[in-house]
Design an enzyme around this catalytic site. Structure first.
Site, PDB file in Angstrom:
ATOM      1  N   ASP A   1     -16.559 -21.800  20.776  1.00  0.00           N
ATOM      2  CA  ASP A   1     -17.373 -21.640  19.545  1.00  0.00           C
ATOM      3  C   ASP A   1     -18.802 -21.250  19.926  1.00  0.00           C
ATOM      4  OD1 ASP A   1     -17.871 -21.566  16.871  1.00  0.00           O
ATOM      5  OD2 ASP A   1     -17.549 -23.695  16.496  1.00  0.00           O
TER       6      ASP A   1
ATOM      7  N   HIS B   1     -10.625 -15.193  10.961  1.00  0.00           N
ATOM      8  CA  HIS B   1     -11.851 -15.923  10.608  1.00  0.00           C
ATOM      9  C   HIS B   1     -13.109 -15.122  10.925  1.00  0.00           C
ATOM     10  CE1 HIS B   1     -14.549 -19.262   9.973  1.00  0.00           C
ATOM     11  NE2 HIS B   1     -14.939 -19.266  11.234  1.00  0.00           N
TER      12      HIS B   1
END
Ligand code: HEM
Length: 410
Positions: free
Chosen positions: A209, A336
């Site tokens: 991330d 996403h």
């Protein structure tokens, strides 16, 4: 544009944010009878707030220590950080007396609770709260009243975030802060931790991330290939809009407590594995197509069928890509990262004002062997992401992305 004053900007907003291995979020309310006292306590607290100037020094020190350690493991430096933010209700309660406390942002002024439906948050008639929200949606801090019944405290006035290199140091610093702010009470507390070992930097589903962040002009000197440059005004409030002077160099913080059902996610991937491959690889590929990146961080727009961990770990290569307009052979439109930043699908110039800085942290325990085996999160266990984003306009940043406006703009 004049040079940004790093002493005036809170440290979590830019330059990678407050260095953090552990972070506590303390949501507080100000005692309405002790507002003057709170203001005095706040004024005294200002020197304790970690500025961007301090973050720059801390990050330089971390880099130096890593370089000095060469091939051995660098020692973890003892660093803590503190940032503070206020809600609209908090600003109103504070009665700043600075001319206006209207910071001119519709989403900020109305609050996340009233905008929940519009953000796509689920409503399920029959839940125990009024209005009837889905039982999995936390509409405010839930505390016990005198009779032991759960009640929602919606009057949250602010958030103090404390970060550090380990949970003990964070706890100690937080206790000092709680003592300092005797005129406020804590209504909700959440603790985040980076994940252990080689999962450091990865969220609970396992994906790296914090890869794609915009580079802010005049702040980020080293811009990586593919990294989009944005003017500071996309993230920081500047004086070109009708914002009050006192708000300049601040930013809107959007916070979300996002639970992740990790064993269930993994079972879903296994049950729906892309055919024609060994089942494990098919599941891995489906996960990558949902995210738009392999767990290593490597973008599927560049390497669509096999992971490339070296690319994933390389900041010079892991964000250097664009999507093939009108084609989802390499990366699905619904991935996403394509929904939250469609890049040239819509046009880099167009989406510039929608960029956000993300600065969240995972929370909750690692998946146990039993949970992995059953494909089910154990009762009473909660894990996920304490999501934080910064933007100068919530309606263009967090709320815009969350409402899915980017993917439906054309
Ligand atoms: C539990 C929920 C979430 C998880 C597990 C998650 C995870 C990830 C991961 C692994 C990436 C790719 C790595 C990176 O570029 O940093 C990513 C990118 C991103 N996410 Fe999320 N995310 C979540 C929720 C959200 C929400 C709620 C938003 C905003 C409303 C959001 C906005 C973004 C953006 C803007 C990017 C960067 C896209 C790009 O520029 O390529 N994410 N997220």
């Amino acid at each position: 544009m004049s040079k940004l004053n790093f002493e005036e900007i809170q440290g979590d907003i830019l330059l990678g944010g407050l260095p953090k291995r552990a972070q506590t979020f303390l949501f507080f309310t100000i005692d309405p009878k002790r507002i003057q006292e709170f203001r005095t306590q706040l004024k005294k607290f200002v020197p304790q707030i970690t500025t961007l100037a301090k973050v720059k020094d801390d990050r330089d020190a971390i880099e130096k220590s890593k370089a000095a350690a060469k091939n051995s493991t660098a020692p973890i430096l003892s660093i803590t950080g503190v940032n503070i933010s206020f809600t609209k209700k908090g600003l109103t309660q504070l009665q700043l007396g600075l001319g206006t406390d209207d910071i001119v942002d519709v989403d900020f002024n109305t609050g996340m609770f009233s905008g929940a439906k519009d953000l796509g948050d689920p409503i399920e008639p029959g839940s125990q709260f009024t209005p009837k929200w889905d039982k999995n949606w936390i509409p405010g801090a839930i505390v016990k009243d005198a009779t032991g019944k759960d009640v929602i405290v919606k009057d949250i006035h602010g958030l103090i975030m404390v970060t550090g290199d380990n949970p003990n140091r964070v706890e100690n610093r937080l206790n000092e802060i709680k003592d300092h702010f005797s005129s406020a009470s804590s209504v909700h507390q959440l603790e985040g931790n980076i994940r252990p070992g080689d999962q450091k930097g990865h969220e609970h589903f396992g994906f790296l991330d914090g890869v794609s962040q915009p580079a802010v002009e005049g702040v980020d000197d080293n811009v990586n290939p593919g990294q989009q440059k944005v003017p500071p005004g996309v993230i920081l409030l500047d004086d070109t809009t009708q914002r009050p002077k006192w708000a300049v160099n601040g930013s809107f913080l959007a916070f979300r407590h996002l639970s992740q059902l990790v064993p269930e996610f993994n079972s879903f991937l296994e049950a729906n594995a892309i055919p024609g491959l060994p089942p494990k690889d098919g599941a891995e590929l489906l996960g990558a197509r949902l995210m738009g990146r392999w767990k290593s961080g490597a973008p599927i727009a560049v390497t669509p069928y096999v992971d490339d961990p070296a690319m994933g770990a390389d900041p010079k290569r892991n964000d250097d890509f664009d999507f093939e307009k009108t084609s989802q052979i390499r990366c699905p439109f619904a991935a996403h990262i394509r929904k939250t930043n469609p890049r040239s699908d819509i046009g880099l110039e167009v989406t510039k004002s929608n960029r956000i800085i993300r600065s969240g942290i995972p929370y909750g325990p690692e998946v146990s062997g039993k949970e992995a085996l059953n494909g089910l999160t154990e009762k009473g266990i909660d894990r996920g992401l304490l999501f934080v984003s910064y933007q100068s306009n919530l309606g263009k940043g967090f709320a815009f992305i969350q409402r899915g406006r980017l993917s439906i703009r054309n």
